[in-house]
Design an enzyme around this catalytic site. Structure first.
Site, short mmCIF file in Angstrom:
data_model
loop_
_atom_site.label_atom_id
_atom_site.label_comp_id
_atom_site.label_asym_id
_atom_site.label_seq_id
_atom_site.Cartn_x
_atom_site.Cartn_y
_atom_site.Cartn_z
N ASP A 167 0.84 -1.19 0.00
CA ASP A 167 0.00 0.00 0.00
C ASP A 167 0.88 1.24 0.00
O ASP A 167 2.02 1.21 -0.49
CB ASP A 167 -0.90 -0.03 1.24
CG ASP A 167 -2.19 0.71 1.02
OD1 ASP A 167 -2.23 1.92 1.32
OD2 ASP A 167 -3.16 0.09 0.55
N HIS A 204 -3.16 5.87 4.33
CA HIS A 204 -3.98 4.74 3.88
C HIS A 204 -3.40 3.43 4.41
O HIS A 204 -4.12 2.60 4.98
CB HIS A 204 -4.02 4.75 2.36
CG HIS A 204 -5.03 3.85 1.72
ND1 HIS A 204 -4.70 2.62 1.20
CD2 HIS A 204 -6.35 4.01 1.49
CE1 HIS A 204 -5.78 2.07 0.68
NE2 HIS A 204 -6.80 2.88 0.84
N SER A 412 -11.25 -0.74 0.47
CA SER A 412 -9.88 -0.74 0.97
C SER A 412 -9.80 -1.19 2.41
O SER A 412 -8.81 -1.79 2.83
CB SER A 412 -9.27 0.67 0.87
OG SER A 412 -8.88 0.98 -0.43
#
Length: 476
Positions: A167, A204, A412
């Site tokens: 990621d 994230h 996600s």
């Protein structure tokens, strides 16, 4: 015509990948992004077949130039993929790429004879496809606890389940969050801009790691910053990055991947085929997000879960809304999505543990759900004005301060919830095979949700708190 949010994402990704001209496909729609003027083929004989076929086709097409066809990446790589330039990337509008379309047409007959795909667009693989994540993060309300909350259990280094997150990287202050004490990996390369404002999509990977650790305390989570550039990377590089990630950490028990792309096909991505074939021979289970386009179009690599060769090694994850009873408005769906988990307004770690950090919203919320849903979804709530939205060009974008926990939505984040549940099952049942644990967990599951009229398996963490759906937002 591509919708507003997709065009905003396109511009954002194009700025981050400023040396790579991009196009929308197909035909200026909102299905995927790809590199302009370039196609992909496998190294060796197949690349030569592609070059010869395209040159012949272009010779017969008065508006295309056979002289432009040449290798764009002569260096061999582990993914076995070659970039072939078939047109001038500087020609035409962003949404038009006649050269790539012509190259794909030129190989149709050859692919039929070969019985396999020989050529592909060079797609953009991203965490930012059509507002993927499903929204931008919002500061958690004061005193809001994590959701899902930390499960009971201890970390045992001898039995901990290895989870690799590919990621964006970890935020520099991530160790200030207690649940991430056993997390390691790469840091985010650039967290803020020159004014000290958080960049879009940073945090994230940290948020994902926090969700895994909350659901499954007996995990060793490693985060690789393979997707730092606005969460985007070309397909031609993505397979290589996946190989690099497992080379650096070893093949994990579980690989949590919250990125992908559609490509208009049902047979996967050419650029990750070599990685997927090696994955199949390992013990690793790939848990991958279904994407946030509110579409039934397969999203890769998650959709490998629907191909017979990978049904045991890949699990695709869609998102449920806050009440856990229905699908989130943004979640992709269809038979290729094998399980759903909470993915709307989860609460977890972001940044600002030592001092608050500002963030300026990039996208504006909508007056009504852009996918036609009737509850107060992430399209509408919490309301804010973003700097990229044309209709709000004269309005001042909203700024917030992050300090610790945030709320965020998207497939996600449903994905690491499922990865954590499989890891927790492995610990609880002393199961060392993640693929067996996945089968056992799904076989024992009794929860279901409704997604687009279908009843689908729903995995709900014991420490997750259902949040009643927000009523539709009234707009003056």
């Amino acid at each position: 015509m591509a919708p507003q949010r997709f065009r905003e994402q396109f511009d954002q990704i194009q700025r981050a990948m400023r040396d790579v001209p991009l196009a929308m496909g197909p035909d200026d729609s909102a299905e995927f992004l790809y590199e302009k003027g370039v196609v992909l083929a496998r190294d060796g004989e197949e690349a030569e077949i592609v070059e010869d076929a395209v040159r012949t086709f272009f010779t017969q097409a008065p508006d295309l130039t056979p002289d432009t066809v040449r290798r764009a990446s002569p260096r061999r790589n582990r993914s076995g993929i070659t970039r072939i330039q078939v047109g001038d990337p500087g020609e035409g509008a962003p949404g038009a790429d006649r050269a790539v379309a012509g190259a794909l047409r030129a190989l149709r007959q050859a692919e039929g004879r070969a019985g396999r795909r020989l050529v592909s667009r060079n797609h953009v693989v991203s965490i930012a496809v059509n507002a993927c994540p499903g929204d931008e993060p919002a500061p958690a309300p004061p005193h809001e606890p994590p959701n899902p909350a930390a499960a009971e259990g201890l970390h045992d280094p001898d039995t901990a389940v290895g989870v690799l997150v590919v990621d964006t990287g970890l935020m520099g202050d991530y160790r200030s969050y207690p649940l991430l004490a056993h997390t390691d990996g790469d840091l985010q390369l650039q967290e803020t801009d020159e004014q000290g404002v958080l960049q879009q999509y940073v945090g994230h990977g940290t948020f994902i790691a926090g969700l895994v650790a909350a659901v499954a305390p007996n995990t060793d989570v490693t985060v690789r910053n393979s997707l730092n550039d606005a969460g985007a990377i070309l397909e031609s590089e993505f397979g290589e990055r996946l190989f690099d990630a497992v080379d650096a950490s070893g093949w994990p028990d579980i690989l949590s991947l919250s990125a992908g792309t559609s490509n208009g096909r049902t047979d996967g991505l050419l650029g990750v085929q070599a990685f997927m074939e090696e994955l199949r021979e390992q013990h690793t289970l790939l848990v991958a997000c279904a994407g946030n386009n509110a579409s039934a179009t397969p999203f890769w690599p998650a959709a490998y879960a629907d191909l017979p060769e990978w049904q045991d090694s890949v699990l695709s994850v869609g998102a449920l809304r806050g009440d856990g009873e229905f699908g989130a408005c943004f979640s992709n769906h269809g038979a290729w999505v094998k399980v759903y988990a909470p993915g709307e307004r989860l609460t977890g770690p972001l940044t600002g543990w030592a001092a608050p950090v500002p963030y300026v919203y990039q996208h504006s919320t909508y007056d009504t759900c852009r996918y036609g849903f009737g509850y107060g979804c992430t399209c509408q709530f919490p309301r804010h004005t973003g700097v990229l939205s044309d209709e709000n060009a004269l309005a001042k974008p909203d700024q917030v301060m992050f300090q610790g926990l945030a709320q965020w939505s998207g497939t996600s984040f449903a994905t690491p919830v499922v990865a954590g549940l499989i890891a927790a099952h492995m610990t609880a049942h002393k199961e060392t095979d993640p693929r067996a644990a996945r089968r056992q967990l799904l076989a024992a599951n009794t929860e279901f949700a409704e997604v687009r009229g279908a009843h689908v398996p729903a995995l709900l963490p014991p420490t997750w708190r259902a949040v009643p759906a927000e009523p539709p937002v009234a707009v003056a």
